[in-house]
Design a protein around this motif. Structure first.
Motif, mmCIF file in Angstrom:
data_model
loop_
_atom_site.group_PDB
_atom_site.id
_atom_site.type_symbol
_atom_site.label_atom_id
_atom_site.label_comp_id
_atom_site.label_asym_id
_atom_site.label_seq_id
_atom_site.Cartn_x
_atom_site.Cartn_y
_atom_site.Cartn_z
ATOM 1 N N GLU A 309 0.554 6.887 -14.721
ATOM 2 C CA GLU A 309 0.284 8.199 -15.717
ATOM 3 C C GLU A 309 0.634 9.292 -15.403
ATOM 4 O O GLU A 309 0.380 10.399 -15.854
ATOM 5 N N GLY A 310 1.340 9.291 -13.826
ATOM 6 C CA GLY A 310 1.863 10.667 -13.400
ATOM 7 C C GLY A 310 0.616 11.720 -13.322
ATOM 8 O O GLY A 310 1.080 13.030 -13.221
ATOM 9 N N LYS A 311 -0.703 11.308 -12.940
ATOM 10 C CA LYS A 311 -1.533 12.570 -12.819
ATOM 11 C C LYS A 311 -1.632 12.790 -11.207
ATOM 12 O O LYS A 311 -2.133 13.757 -10.892
ATOM 13 N N LEU A 312 -1.310 11.849 -10.536
ATOM 14 C CA LEU A 312 -1.374 12.024 -9.166
ATOM 15 C C LEU A 312 -0.219 12.048 -8.133
ATOM 16 O O LEU A 312 0.876 11.953 -8.782
ATOM 17 N N ARG A 313 -0.410 12.841 -6.949
ATOM 18 C CA ARG A 313 0.726 12.875 -6.022
ATOM 19 C C ARG A 313 1.149 11.536 -5.420
ATOM 20 O O ARG A 313 0.333 10.487 -5.733
ATOM 21 N N ALA A 314 2.097 11.308 -4.557
ATOM 22 C CA ALA A 314 2.735 10.082 -4.185
ATOM 23 C C ALA A 314 1.488 9.259 -3.571
ATOM 24 O O ALA A 314 0.654 10.083 -2.813
ATOM 25 N N ILE A 315 1.320 8.040 -3.979
ATOM 26 C CA ILE A 315 0.313 7.394 -3.312
ATOM 27 C C ILE A 315 0.537 6.955 -1.642
ATOM 28 O O ILE A 315 -0.245 6.970 -0.792
ATOM 29 N N CYS A 316 1.980 6.538 -1.677
ATOM 30 C CA CYS A 316 2.337 6.217 -0.277
ATOM 31 C C CYS A 316 3.759 6.439 -0.451
ATOM 32 O O CYS A 316 4.439 6.726 -1.297
ATOM 33 N N GLY A 317 4.516 6.309 0.817
ATOM 34 C CA GLY A 317 6.046 6.656 0.877
ATOM 35 C C GLY A 317 6.518 6.093 2.123
ATOM 36 O O GLY A 317 5.795 6.030 3.210
ATOM 37 N N GLY A 318 7.870 5.515 2.346
ATOM 38 C CA GLY A 318 8.418 5.188 3.623
ATOM 39 C C GLY A 318 9.722 5.085 3.448
ATOM 40 O O GLY A 318 10.481 5.439 2.560
ATOM 41 N N GLY A 319 10.482 4.432 4.389
ATOM 42 C CA GLY A 319 11.852 4.261 4.383
ATOM 43 C C GLY A 319 12.350 3.996 6.002
ATOM 44 O O GLY A 319 11.880 3.780 6.884
ATOM 45 N N ARG A 320 13.831 3.930 6.011
ATOM 46 C CA ARG A 320 14.427 3.548 6.994
ATOM 47 C C ARG A 320 14.748 4.907 7.806
ATOM 48 O O ARG A 320 15.226 5.708 7.655
ATOM 49 N N ASP A 342 -5.246 8.133 2.741
ATOM 50 C CA ASP A 342 -6.580 7.678 2.209
ATOM 51 C C ASP A 342 -7.250 8.321 1.114
ATOM 52 O O ASP A 342 -8.423 8.134 0.896
ATOM 53 N N ALA A 343 -6.433 9.334 0.767
ATOM 54 C CA ALA A 343 -7.069 10.283 -0.239
ATOM 55 C C ALA A 343 -6.517 9.876 -1.784
ATOM 56 O O ALA A 343 -7.436 9.638 -2.635
ATOM 57 N N VAL A 344 -5.351 9.830 -1.913
ATOM 58 C CA VAL A 344 -4.712 9.714 -3.153
ATOM 59 C C VAL A 344 -5.267 8.154 -3.867
ATOM 60 O O VAL A 344 -5.493 8.263 -4.922
ATOM 61 N N ILE A 345 -5.301 7.321 -2.808
ATOM 62 C CA ILE A 345 -5.471 5.952 -3.484
ATOM 63 C C ILE A 345 -7.321 6.102 -3.807
ATOM 64 O O ILE A 345 -7.171 5.292 -4.769
ATOM 65 N N VAL A 346 -7.776 6.884 -3.326
ATOM 66 C CA VAL A 346 -9.244 6.759 -3.766
ATOM 67 C C VAL A 346 -9.294 7.457 -5.083
ATOM 68 O O VAL A 346 -10.136 7.090 -6.027
ATOM 69 N N GLU A 347 -8.521 8.616 -5.292
ATOM 70 C CA GLU A 347 -8.562 9.212 -6.606
ATOM 71 C C GLU A 347 -7.997 8.430 -7.786
ATOM 72 O O GLU A 347 -8.519 8.023 -8.926
ATOM 73 N N LEU A 348 -7.186 7.496 -7.175
ATOM 74 C CA LEU A 348 -6.410 6.325 -8.503
ATOM 75 C C LEU A 348 -7.456 5.226 -8.672
ATOM 76 O O LEU A 348 -7.802 5.010 -9.904
ATOM 77 N N LEU A 349 -8.482 4.860 -7.706
ATOM 78 C CA LEU A 349 -9.385 3.992 -7.777
ATOM 79 C C LEU A 349 -10.432 4.234 -8.652
ATOM 80 O O LEU A 349 -10.990 3.855 -9.542
ATOM 81 N N LYS A 350 -10.729 5.801 -8.527
ATOM 82 C CA LYS A 350 -11.845 6.529 -9.239
ATOM 83 C C LYS A 350 -11.266 6.615 -10.785
ATOM 84 O O LYS A 350 -11.869 6.159 -11.868
ATOM 85 N N GLU A 351 -9.934 6.909 -10.933
ATOM 86 C CA GLU A 351 -9.471 7.065 -12.298
ATOM 87 C C GLU A 351 -9.402 5.608 -13.067
ATOM 88 O O GLU A 351 -9.692 5.639 -14.274
ATOM 89 N N LYS A 352 -9.289 4.394 -12.524
ATOM 90 C CA LYS A 352 -9.128 3.158 -12.826
ATOM 91 C C LYS A 352 -10.290 2.383 -12.862
ATOM 92 O O LYS A 352 -10.750 1.307 -13.280
#
Ligand SMILES: Nc1ccc(Br)nc1
Length: 447
Positions: A309-320, A342-352
């Motif tokens: 939905e593009g409402k939140l900042r990146a939930i996670c990120g990584g790479g080589r 631990d923050a954005v994911i909780v915002e997403l769970l609230k949204e959903k």
């Protein structure tokens, strides 16, 4: 009054405690420091629920848990690539005149421990941790100064099976908490795309990190500023133009047309997308050439989880990050990993509407009906606890109404009442709170 950091480091504002007035103590500010959080029981239950999922997913993937001090030598984080993470370092000089910092991320600590362990550990290493990370940001932006990050890292595997395994872990986590591919996706690219373009324009390797950090801001600041910053580090107009064009490539096929089929960037990405089929998470991935991530040390595949939905900042990120170890003076080891806050994911769970209901749960409330039976109540609590039953032991004389209210709040299974006449017969009273059923039971038969 708006909270601002005054030069003295104190905080002005209505709630700031004033000097103790002679004769009585001024009330302290009971809020946690600016940008930090307390975790009262109901928040701690949600945090434990999330972290238990992090740890179970890590266990399912055969990772071992590690941990490091939250305080590290500042030198671990003083990369010269213009990263935001360095600008916001929570650093100070300790009483031994050492430059130290509250860690802003976990990967450098992990690399430090791997180097420290040296040949005493056999590769590949699959390590995970959940740790608090810090940044010092002027509160003008009112953002948090701490968060907890789940990190998983694979050390010693150069092939993209490692990145595929890491993404599998995150998909597993999402599925466990009810998030599907219609809620989130992963934008995937490789920094080797940039590397191949920069090489064509003879840009020195040592500028790679800086260029990536600048380009990571492409969706956050005007493109003219990006162009200015790239030019400032020494790129020609042509190189800047080509870079920005390659970042707007819309598909892997188009990238292949542009870069050719012989380069590592295209090969790695094609391999990763084919592995995604085998892992069963193709629908979660999309190629996105504009993803570079903001950490200077990434060298290959990079990815970030985003909400569709593009409402939140990146939930996670990584790479080589195949060259981080040599920046610490050690031999390089192929490595990749991710961070999941631990923050954005909780915002997403609230949204959903996916936040779990996690009430206090205790098996028994044990209560003495007379003051002189407190010790007997303690014996009963002991018996139950030795059987693995949780007991909230009433610690002082309370009216039964109070006890029933506490039992309801604790969602207790049953109430165990220690009364004189029953105790004389070796019995205790039991009330099953869900049904109201009430009976006496011999102490020895209590289970
Ligand atoms: N690196 C970092 C640390 C703390 C927070 Br909140 N965000 C990012």
């Amino acid at each position: 009054a708006a909270e601002t950091d005054s030069p003295s480091g104190g905080r002005s504002g209505a709630l700031t405690p004033g000097p103790a007035v002679a004769g009585h103590v001024q009330k302290i500010d009971v809020n946690p420091p600016k940008g930090t959080r307390d975790f009262p029981p109901e928040d701690m239950r949600l945090r434990n629920w999330l972290f238990d999922h992090f740890k179970e997913v890590s266990r399912l993937h055969g990772f071992e848990e590690v941990d490091f001090p939250v305080l590290e030598s500042e030198a671990l984080f003083t990369r010269k690539a213009g990263e935001e993470i360095k600008d916001q370092l929570y650093c100070f000089e300790d009483r031994g005149n050492r430059r130290v910092a509250l860690r802003p991320e976990l990967t450098p600590s992990l690399a430090r421990l791997v180097i420290q362990k040296g040949k005493s550990v056999s590769l590949p290493l699959k390590w995970f941790t959940v740790g608090q990370c810090w940044r010092y940001e002027r509160m003008t932006r009112g953002r948090r100064r701490e968060h907890y990050q789940w990190n998983m890292d694979i050390i010693g595997v150069p092939g993209v099976m490692a990145e595929a395994e890491l993404i599998s872990s995150i998909v597993t986590l999402f599925k466990r908490i009810g998030i599907t591919e219609s809620d989130v996706g992963f934008k995937v690219s490789s920094r080797k795309v940039l590397q191949e373009v920069l090489k064509c324009y003879s840009v020195p390797e040592n500028l790679f990190g800086k260029v990536c950090v600048i380009i990571d801001k492409i969706e956050k600041i005007p493109v003219d500023e990006i162009k200015r910053d790239l030019t400032a580090v020494g790129l020609t107009q042509e190189a800047v133009q080509e870079l920005l064009q390659v970042l707007s490539v819309k598909s892997l096929a188009e990238l292949e047309e542009r870069l050719g089929s012989s380069g590592e960037a295209v090969a790695d990405l094609k391999h990763l997308f084919s592995l995604a089929e085998k892992f069963g998470y193709s629908k979660w991935l999309q190629f996105d050439a504009s993803v570079v991530r903001g950490l200077a040390y990434y060298t290959g595949i990079v990815f970030e989880g985003f909400d569709r939905e593009g409402k939140l900042r990146a939930i996670c990120g990584g790479g080589r990050y195949d060259h981080l170890f040599s920046t610490f003076g050690a031999d390089d080891i192929a490595a990749c990993g991710f961070g999941f806050g631990d923050a954005v994911i909780v915002e997403l769970l609230k949204e959903k509407g996916l936040l779990p209901e996690l009430g206090l749960q205790v098996d028994n409330i044990v209560c003495a009906l007379d003051e002189d039976l407190q010790g007997c109540a303690a014996m009963v609590a002991n018996i139950l606890r030795e059987k693995g039953q949780s007991v909230d032991l009433v610690l002082e004389s309370k009216p039964l109404k109070w006890v029933f209210k506490r039992a309801a709040r604790a969602n207790a299974e049953r109430l165990v009442l220690v009364g004189n006449s029953e105790w004389q017969r070796g019995m205790v009273g039991v009330k099953i709170l869900s049904t109201g059923e009430q009976y006496e039971v011999k102490l020895d038969d209590l289970k």
